[in-house]
Design a protein around this motif. Sequence first.
Motif, PDB file in Angstrom:
ATOM      1  N   LEU A  85       8.905 -12.411  16.657  1.00 17.77           N
ATOM      2  CA  LEU A  85       7.948 -11.480  16.042  1.00 17.77           C
ATOM      3  C   LEU A  85       8.075 -10.184  16.239  1.00 17.77           C
ATOM      4  O   LEU A  85       8.321  -9.685  17.259  1.00 17.77           O
TER       5      LEU A  85
ATOM      6  N   ASP B 284       5.830  -5.038  13.736  1.00 14.73           N
ATOM      7  CA  ASP B 284       5.044  -5.050  12.464  1.00 14.73           C
ATOM      8  C   ASP B 284       4.039  -6.228  12.421  1.00 14.73           C
ATOM      9  O   ASP B 284       3.345  -6.098  11.508  1.00 14.73           O
ATOM     10  N   GLY B 285       4.007  -6.982  13.309  1.00 12.03           N
ATOM     11  CA  GLY B 285       3.333  -8.351  12.952  1.00 12.03           C
ATOM     12  C   GLY B 285       3.946  -9.483  12.079  1.00 12.03           C
ATOM     13  O   GLY B 285       3.166 -10.502  11.785  1.00 12.03           O
ATOM     14  N   GLU B 286       5.114  -9.138  11.841  1.00  9.34           N
ATOM     15  CA  GLU B 286       5.896 -10.127  10.931  1.00  9.34           C
ATOM     16  C   GLU B 286       6.912 -10.790  11.787  1.00  9.34           C
ATOM     17  O   GLU B 286       7.365 -10.440  12.522  1.00  9.34           O
ATOM     18  N   TRP B 287       6.718 -12.159  11.388  1.00  6.88           N
ATOM     19  CA  TRP B 287       7.681 -13.073  11.841  1.00  6.88           C
ATOM     20  C   TRP B 287       9.180 -13.116  11.468  1.00  6.88           C
ATOM     21  O   TRP B 287       9.353 -12.755   9.965  1.00  6.88           O
ATOM     22  N   ARG B 288      10.167 -13.153  11.974  1.00 10.27           N
ATOM     23  CA  ARG B 288      11.590 -13.198  11.428  1.00 10.27           C
ATOM     24  C   ARG B 288      12.259 -14.820  12.012  1.00 10.27           C
ATOM     25  O   ARG B 288      12.131 -15.024  12.915  1.00 10.27           O
TER      26      ARG B 288
ATOM     27  N   LYS C 171      11.165 -13.200   6.355  1.00 12.91           N
ATOM     28  CA  LYS C 171       9.916 -12.639   7.030  1.00 12.91           C
ATOM     29  C   LYS C 171       8.881 -13.428   6.533  1.00 12.91           C
ATOM     30  O   LYS C 171       8.669 -13.899   5.523  1.00 12.91           O
ATOM     31  N   SER C 172       7.770 -13.470   7.521  1.00 12.76           N
ATOM     32  CA  SER C 172       6.540 -14.105   7.254  1.00 12.76           C
ATOM     33  C   SER C 172       5.370 -13.585   7.951  1.00 12.76           C
ATOM     34  O   SER C 172       5.890 -13.185   9.302  1.00 12.76           O
ATOM     35  N   ARG C 173       4.069 -13.486   7.643  1.00 18.68           N
ATOM     36  CA  ARG C 173       3.054 -12.979   8.387  1.00 18.68           C
ATOM     37  C   ARG C 173       2.261 -14.167   8.854  1.00 18.68           C
ATOM     38  O   ARG C 173       1.612 -13.909   9.899  1.00 18.68           O
ATOM     39  N   ASP C 174       2.174 -15.209   8.074  1.00 20.92           N
ATOM     40  CA  ASP C 174       1.415 -16.640   8.793  1.00 20.92           C
ATOM     41  C   ASP C 174       2.249 -17.816   8.752  1.00 20.92           C
ATOM     42  O   ASP C 174       1.741 -18.804   9.085  1.00 20.92           O
TER      43      ASP C 174
ATOM     44  N   TRP D 269       7.366 -17.324   3.208  1.00 20.83           N
ATOM     45  CA  TRP D 269       8.276 -16.659   3.873  1.00 20.83           C
ATOM     46  C   TRP D 269       9.155 -15.707   2.562  1.00 20.83           C
ATOM     47  O   TRP D 269       9.213 -16.481   1.702  1.00 20.83           O
TER      48      TRP D 269
END
Length: 579
Positions: free
Chosen positions: A171, A174-178, A196-199, A203
């Motif tokens: 994580l 910026d709150g985004e997953w990688r 990248k993904s926020r939820d 992706w």
Amino acid sequence: MACGDWLVLLSKRVMIGFDSYARHAVRRPFGHPVPNVSVSGPMIYKGIYHLFYQYNPYGAVWDVRIVWGHSTSVDLVNWISQPPAFNPSQPSDINGCWSGSVTILPNGKPVILYTGIDQNKGQVQNVAVPVNISDPYLREWSKPPQNPLMTTNAVNGINPDRFRDPTTAWLGRDGEWRVIVGSSTDDRRGLAILYKSRDFFNWTQSMKPLHYEDLTGMWECPDFFPVSITGSDGVETSSVGENGIKHVLKVSLIETLHDYYTIGSYDREKDVYVPDLGFVQNESAPRLDYGKYYASKTFYDDVKKRRILWGWVNESSPAKDDIEKGWSGLQSFPRKIWLDESGKELLQWPIEEIETLRGQQVNWQKKVLKAGSTLQVHGVTAAQADVEVSFKVKELEKADVIEPSWTDPQKICSQGDLSVMSGLGPFGLMVLASNDMEEYTSVYFRIFKSNDDTNKKTKYVVLMCSDQSRSSLNDENDKSTFGAFVAIDPSHQTISLRTLIDHSIVESYGGGGRTCITSRVYPKLAIGENANLFVFNKGTQSVDILTLSAWSLKSAQINGDLMSPFIEREESRSPNHQF
């Protein structure tokens, strides 16, 4: 093919752990997790360790119907079989559920990202989630209907045959997953594609990969994780510390079947990884293990604050023998892994829980190992033992000169002959030796010297070898000799060796875990009570044994003979998938 999945698997009648060794001909290990090829998602959840792995429930060799096997443990030593987490059931994985990783979300919920082989035989990335997060054993999993989450297409130009093995996600601030996925281009550029993904459902591919290297071929089983620059404690994968950590990128190169790693820096703003000076993500990079070891995976143990490494150890026996014995492939002993204080190499050591298997002990103190001598170590079960020995060499000036062209340690080891005495070495251990010495596996050191013309100072080079050439009378086995240099200076450091012997597997750690070599051997004579353990010195100069400690290894508690049945939840009856 993912993370070694193209090789042999275990049959459904074999379970994790120690075998009943009454069946001497089988020579199955007593202490290694067995029914799998590559580890797909190790983790700890609610105090329970989980091991997911690639599993073929239909036979001992490769089959397209790969499922995610699942076992659990409270101590990483004793294992209980759980139902396979999931099997091919959706269009996005109908032709196989290949490797992947587990990510623990901030709310504590585990999520699996894995590669599926879809209805078109292409590789796509999917997600699976636990049905009941209150169950510490996570016995039921479901697949959301949104699968697949990441695909190949004409726009991104990713080859559908070279797009697999998603890592544990991290994580960003910026709150985004990688997450990265291994791939390669037609011109053999290996790369870690970044998404990248926020939820965790939607992706987006980044414009640039996290890292790439030309002429390396397919990058399987990538692993990307932080390490502390001080101490041996592990670091959580999403840690955002800037000054106190470095990053490690490990890739499994399918062209060589070895795991290579680099140490470097991760630029969080640009989302790129840059290896430190001297590291290149190719065959020149250091290896995690210089023997039979591939498709490794780490996870962060937040209970004991350590990072643990698992690696797949494939067979040395021909496929027909694997089919006959009904199993193939196993996992190494789990290892703690951390950054050396120099910042230039990783150290590995068997996790402390392995020591709970130690039984009867033999101790030697301050023995002189004379030139040409061999001493037997009595009092332990030589087929199943843990041995630690520390050597000191005094007359370093007697070392042979290493030629400038001798840059390949495996080649040097392969050309060596224990019957040919050199200045300093070979000295070390003979394990799984038969009574008449027709069979043995030797793990040993040689010391060379080289003259540094820049400052006229003599440098010493320590070579570590694991020689399987005499390991078995069965000439159909792979009896390669492995070797690596050990980054220690014998002029002011002792030379240490720890070797774990488990019937058909020999794991050795040289120089305090700086160099690791794993071998698979199948003796026909040195079996059970007919196996012997020796320490030897075939050099022309004496070597001091400062200490030698050897323990018999007890058997762990093991699960039953058959895999539990599937209880994967059908998508239509799955709960609402919200992260």
